[in-house]
Design a protein around this motif. Structure first.
Motif, PDB file in Angstrom:
ATOM      1  N   UNK A   4      -2.204  12.620 -13.181  1.00 22.62           N
ATOM      2  CA  UNK A   4      -2.679  11.232 -13.154  1.00 22.62           C
ATOM      3  C   UNK A   4      -1.804  10.378 -12.247  1.00 22.62           C
ATOM      4  N   UNK A   5      -0.498  10.593 -12.341  1.00 20.50           N
ATOM      5  CA  UNK A   5       0.429   9.797 -11.537  1.00 20.50           C
ATOM      6  C   UNK A   5       0.290  10.120 -10.049  1.00 20.50           C
ATOM      7  N   UNK A   6       0.183  11.417  -9.725  1.00 20.04           N
ATOM      8  CA  UNK A   6       0.055  11.824  -8.318  1.00 20.04           C
ATOM      9  C   UNK A   6      -1.211  11.239  -7.711  1.00 20.04           C
ATOM     10  N   UNK A   7      -2.261  11.183  -8.522  1.00 18.03           N
ATOM     11  CA  UNK A   7      -3.540  10.690  -8.027  1.00 18.03           C
ATOM     12  C   UNK A   7      -3.418   9.205  -7.638  1.00 18.03           C
ATOM     13  N   UNK A   8      -2.747   8.447  -8.491  1.00 15.19           N
ATOM     14  CA  UNK A   8      -2.569   7.018  -8.213  1.00 15.19           C
ATOM     15  C   UNK A   8      -1.696   6.831  -6.984  1.00 15.19           C
ATOM     16  N   UNK A   9      -0.672   7.662  -6.859  1.00 17.19           N
ATOM     17  CA  UNK A   9       0.209   7.551  -5.691  1.00 17.19           C
ATOM     18  C   UNK A   9      -0.563   7.852  -4.405  1.00 17.19           C
ATOM     19  N   UNK A  11      -0.681   5.062  -1.417  1.00 12.93           N
ATOM     20  CA  UNK A  11      -0.104   5.439  -0.124  1.00 12.93           C
ATOM     21  C   UNK A  11      -1.178   5.373   0.964  1.00 12.93           C
ATOM     22  N   UNK A  12      -2.368   5.842   0.630  1.00 16.79           N
ATOM     23  CA  UNK A  12      -3.476   5.805   1.592  1.00 16.79           C
ATOM     24  C   UNK A  12      -3.839   4.380   1.965  1.00 16.79           C
ATOM     25  N   UNK A  13      -3.680   3.467   0.993  1.00 12.46           N
ATOM     26  CA  UNK A  13      -4.097   2.083   1.224  1.00 12.46           C
ATOM     27  C   UNK A  13      -3.058   1.257   1.984  1.00 12.46           C
ATOM     28  N   UNK A  58      -0.684   2.074   4.934  1.00 12.19           N
ATOM     29  CA  UNK A  58      -0.044   2.852   6.004  1.00 12.19           C
ATOM     30  C   UNK A  58       1.168   2.146   6.611  1.00 12.19           C
ATOM     31  N   UNK A  59       1.132   0.811   6.638  1.00 12.00           N
ATOM     32  CA  UNK A  59       2.239   0.072   7.242  1.00 12.00           C
ATOM     33  C   UNK A  59       3.548   0.311   6.474  1.00 12.00           C
ATOM     34  N   UNK A  60       3.459   0.260   5.161  1.00  8.23           N
ATOM     35  CA  UNK A  60       4.646   0.474   4.329  1.00  8.23           C
ATOM     36  C   UNK A  60       5.119   1.917   4.438  1.00  8.23           C
ATOM     37  N   UNK A  61       4.160   2.825   4.541  1.00  2.89           N
ATOM     38  CA  UNK A  61       4.526   4.232   4.712  1.00  2.89           C
ATOM     39  C   UNK A  61       5.393   4.382   5.964  1.00  2.89           C
ATOM     40  N   UNK A  62       4.982   3.684   7.019  1.00  5.34           N
ATOM     41  CA  UNK A  62       5.734   3.752   8.271  1.00  5.34           C
ATOM     42  C   UNK A  62       7.143   3.193   8.096  1.00  5.34           C
ATOM     43  N   UNK A  63       7.235   2.104   7.367  1.00  2.10           N
ATOM     44  CA  UNK A  63       8.554   1.498   7.118  1.00  2.10           C
ATOM     45  C   UNK A  63       9.478   2.464   6.393  1.00  2.10           C
ATOM     46  N   UNK A  64       8.950   3.096   5.341  1.00  5.39           N
ATOM     47  CA  UNK A  64       9.778   4.038   4.580  1.00  5.39           C
ATOM     48  C   UNK A  64      10.219   5.185   5.472  1.00  5.39           C
ATOM     49  N   UNK A  65       9.292   5.654   6.262  1.00  5.11           N
ATOM     50  CA  UNK A  65       9.612   6.790   7.149  1.00  5.11           C
ATOM     51  C   UNK A  65      10.648   6.396   8.192  1.00  5.11           C
ATOM     52  N   UNK A  66      10.649   5.075   8.549  1.00  7.08           N
ATOM     53  CA  UNK A  66      11.625   4.578   9.522  1.00  7.08           C
ATOM     54  C   UNK A  66      12.992   4.383   8.877  1.00  7.08           C
ATOM     55  N   UNK A  67      13.119   4.722   7.593  1.00  7.90           N
ATOM     56  CA  UNK A  67      14.429   4.656   6.925  1.00  7.90           C
ATOM     57  C   UNK A  67      14.572   3.524   5.929  1.00  7.90           C
ATOM     58  N   UNK A  68      13.555   2.681   5.772  1.00 11.05           N
ATOM     59  CA  UNK A  68      13.647   1.561   4.837  1.00 11.05           C
ATOM     60  C   UNK A  68      13.204   2.039   3.445  1.00 11.05           C
ATOM     61  N   UNK A  69      14.074   2.842   2.816  1.00 16.69           N
ATOM     62  CA  UNK A  69      13.677   3.483   1.556  1.00 16.69           C
ATOM     63  C   UNK A  69      13.410   2.483   0.434  1.00 16.69           C
ATOM     64  N   UNK A  70      14.007   1.285   0.570  1.00 20.77           N
ATOM     65  CA  UNK A  70      13.800   0.272  -0.472  1.00 20.77           C
ATOM     66  C   UNK A  70      12.324  -0.082  -0.609  1.00 20.77           C
ATOM     67  N   UNK A  71      11.568   0.127   0.480  1.00 24.19           N
ATOM     68  CA  UNK A  71      10.141  -0.208   0.465  1.00 24.19           C
ATOM     69  C   UNK A  71       9.355   0.681  -0.495  1.00 24.19           C
ATOM     70  N   UNK A  72       9.979   1.773  -0.955  1.00 28.17           N
ATOM     71  CA  UNK A  72       9.319   2.661  -1.914  1.00 28.17           C
ATOM     72  C   UNK A  72       8.988   1.929  -3.205  1.00 28.17           C
ATOM     73  N   UNK A  73       9.829   0.906  -3.514  1.00 27.36           N
ATOM     74  CA  UNK A  73       9.613   0.101  -4.723  1.00 27.36           C
ATOM     75  C   UNK A  73       8.229  -0.539  -4.718  1.00 27.36           C
ATOM     76  N   UNK A  74       7.744  -0.834  -3.524  1.00 28.78           N
ATOM     77  CA  UNK A  74       6.413  -1.434  -3.383  1.00 28.78           C
ATOM     78  C   UNK A  74       5.336  -0.503  -3.948  1.00 28.78           C
ATOM     79  N   UNK A  75       5.478   0.801  -3.645  1.00 26.83           N
ATOM     80  CA  UNK A  75       4.487   1.772  -4.143  1.00 26.83           C
ATOM     81  C   UNK A  75       4.553   1.892  -5.661  1.00 26.83           C
ATOM     82  N   UNK A  76       5.798   1.839  -6.192  1.00 32.64           N
ATOM     83  CA  UNK A  76       5.955   1.925  -7.654  1.00 32.64           C
ATOM     84  C   UNK A  76       5.216   0.743  -8.295  1.00 32.64           C
TER      85      UNK A  76
END
Lengths: 491, 94
Positions: free
Chosen positions: A433-438, A442-444, A446-464
């Motif tokens: 259930x959790x993986x499905x929501x993630x 994440x699909x919705x 993409x901009x934040x995904x790019x930020x995290x990938x660029x090293x801004x790991x704090x942005x992961x909190x947004x997904x949580x």
């Protein structure tokens, strides 16, 4: 130590003074009845509802000592490390004032119930010990209302005969802060004894201050002024500060301090000399003929000693040592005897003591404050709090939900598991259930995904946060974080 | 020696108004009393237990039990003046 105010220094050279403060505290005992008669001892009755021939001082009436008052006096004395006088007698203190219908107050003069004690407390980062000269029993006076419109004074004798313990300190305090800390520590100790409300607003605890200054190095005490009419500990501090400054200026400008009684006006921050009772300080004490003396046996004093509760300083030390609680947290716990007891009851059910302490000092205290009650009136069982913390620990509910439902638990009296089930609060920890929501969040984004990938790991909190929102706050945040970390580590 | 000034001072403490002739007489009376006390002070009282009360009784207590107070009618029956359940007295200034 107080330095001379700058502008005056040139006149007399640089002179430093030491402040000397002694405090007199009057404590009203909360016995059922008055000290010398069977009238009710309560605050807030209709005027003159609790009066009888004894407390009105009618001719022919005779006082009889309330035994509980004597026992409470011994209790106070022992808690302040005093010697108890096993020979107890009362004396008349004579003065004429309408608040005192007999023309004298029954008090204790040369044989106070307790003498030569001390109180030790933390003060400005060190331990301070203040000597207790004596503690004696006496009766309170009535209440006067000065009525300008009727140009008269109205008297309510309900308070007349309320039992008082007067606690006189040695002149051992040398700054307004020390006086404040002494009062705070004294009140805490007295509150543990359960003999008084210790409420300054209701007048069940009152304080007068004797203040003098002397040049640093001088051993002889300076002439003191007596400050009255302070109705909070902070007002005592302000009044003493003001008086020290007044005396310092006076002496530096060539004047002399005269012994007098000053009334503190908190609104204007000034002291006003008290006009009445000028020559009334000649009290002509003599033994009270209407009361026979009392002799206490060693066994009687011993039994009060045995009945004393663990006092705040001892409790602080023991809680720190037994449970490994830091001084700051333990100090909060011991501010209320029942709060410390509640902590220890919880500690028998749950072994992460620091965690219990955090819950009590934040969440439980919040409940107490928002309801304006004491812990004793908060219907929360130690079992309930312990169960709640366990459900947070085992991941059934989040920490946030745990804090949220505490209030409801107090109100409803239901069990923790019942409330979790009824409100469907259990966290979703199911991986699929959790993986499905993630996947969705994440699909919705993409901009934040790019930020995290660029090293801004704090942005992961947004997904949580987004996943939480989708699952109505019930997703297990710990698991979400783990999953996200794994996903991004793997690219 | 007790002088008239002392007599007036003591009388003021006791809220007594006295005439000049009385003050002289009371000064003599008080002086006699104090002389007698001086005599007592010279006695050898070693071994005599101090007395704080003339009755050979001690430990007379009362239990902490509520007893009826006076009714308002009783409580104010002897009041010279009253106002809304308060005893009314000449204004005292604080």
């Amino acid at each position: 130590m107080v330095s001379a105010p700058g502008g005056l220094m040139s006149q007399t050279g640089n002179m430093d003074f030491e402040t000397v403060i002694g405090l007199e505290v009057h404590l009203q005992l909360k016995t059922q009845t008055k000290i010398f008669c069977g009238c009710r001892n309560v605050f807030g009755s209709e005027a003159n509802a609790n009066v009888c021939p004894v407390c009105l001082g009618l001719p022919g009436s005779l006082p009889v000592l309330n035994r509980q008052v004597l026992l409470d006096g011994i209790k106070v004395g022992l808690a302040l490390n005093c010697d108890i006088n096993r020979f107890v007698k009362f004396d008349r203190k004579n003065y004429y004032y309408p608040d005192l219908p007999k023309g004298y107050q029954i008090s204790q003069y040369d044989f106070p119930i307790a003498k030569k004690g001390w109180l030790e407390f933390p003060c400005e980062g060190r331990s301070k010990r203040v000597g207790i000269t004596r503690a004696h029993l006496e009766e309170d006076a009535g209440k006067l209302i000065h009525d300008d419109r009727l140009n008269c004074t109205l008297v309510d004798y309900n308070r007349t005969g309320t039992p008082l313990v007067e606690i006189v300190s040695e002149p051992d305090m040398h700054s307004p802060q020390e006086a404040y800390d002494y009062l705070t520590a004294l009140k805490l100790t007295l509150s543990y004894l359960n003999v008084s409300d210790c409420d300054m607003e209701k007048g069940s605890l009152r304080c007068d201050a004797n203040v003098s200054i002397r040049p640093v190095g001088q051993t002889k005490l300076g002439t003191k002024a007596e400050l009255k009419n302070m109705n909070s500990f902070s007002a005592v501090k302000r009044a003493v500060e003001h008086e020290v400054e007044r005396q310092t200026r006076l002496v530096l400008s060539g004047g002399q301090v005269v012994q007098e009684t000053l009334l503190w006006d908190d609104a204007q921050s000034i002291t006003v000399p008290m006009r009445s009772k000028e020559d009334a300080h000649d009290y002509r004490y003599f033994p009270e003929p209407d009361l026979v003396p009392f002799t206490l046996t060693a066994a009687e004093v011993e039994s009060v000693q045995i009945g004393l509760p663990e006092l705040p300083s001892a409790k602080l030390g023991r809680i720190r040592q037994s449970y490994g609680i830091n001084e700051y947290d333990a100090t909060i716990l011991i501010q209320d005897r029942s709060l410390a007891d509640f902590f220890e009851d919880c500690a028998r059910l749950y072994s992460d003591y620091k965690n219990i302490c955090n819950w009590i000092n934040v969440a439980v205290l919040k409940e107490i404050r928002s309801r304006k009650v004491g812990l004793a009136d908060l219907p929360l069982k130690p079992e309930t709090l312990a169960a709640l913390i366990q459900r947070v620990d085992d991941g059934t509910i989040s920490n946030l939900v745990g804090k949220d439902i505490l209030s409801g638990l107090v109100d409803s009296g239901k069990s923790v598991d019942t409330v979790i089930a009824e409100q469907g609060l259990a966290q979703i920890s199911d991986d699929a259930a959790l993986e499905k929501v993630l996947d969705e969040v994440i699909a919705a984004n993409p901009k934040t995904v790019a930020e995290v990938k660029a090293g801004k790991t704090a942005a992961m909190g947004f997904f949580v946060g987004q996943a939480m929102k989708k699952m109505q706050g019930k997703a297990n945040p710990k698991k979400l974080n783990e999953m996200l970390t794994r996903r991004f580590q793997n690219g | 020696m007790i002088d008239k000034k002392t007599v007036y001072y003591v009388a003021a403490l006791a809220r007594l108004r006295i005439e000049d002739a009385e003050a002289e007489r009371f000064a003599r009376n008080l002086d006699d009393i104090l002389q007698y006390i001086d005599k007592l002070n010279k006695l050898d009282v070693d071994g005599v237990r101090p007395t704080s009360h003339v009755l050979a009784v001690e430990n007379v207590y009362r239990d902490d039990k509520v007893l009826p107070s006076l009714s308002p009618e009783e409580a104010f029956s002897f009041a010279v003046e009253q106002h809304e359940r308060h005893y009314k007295v000449p204004k005292v200034i604080e």
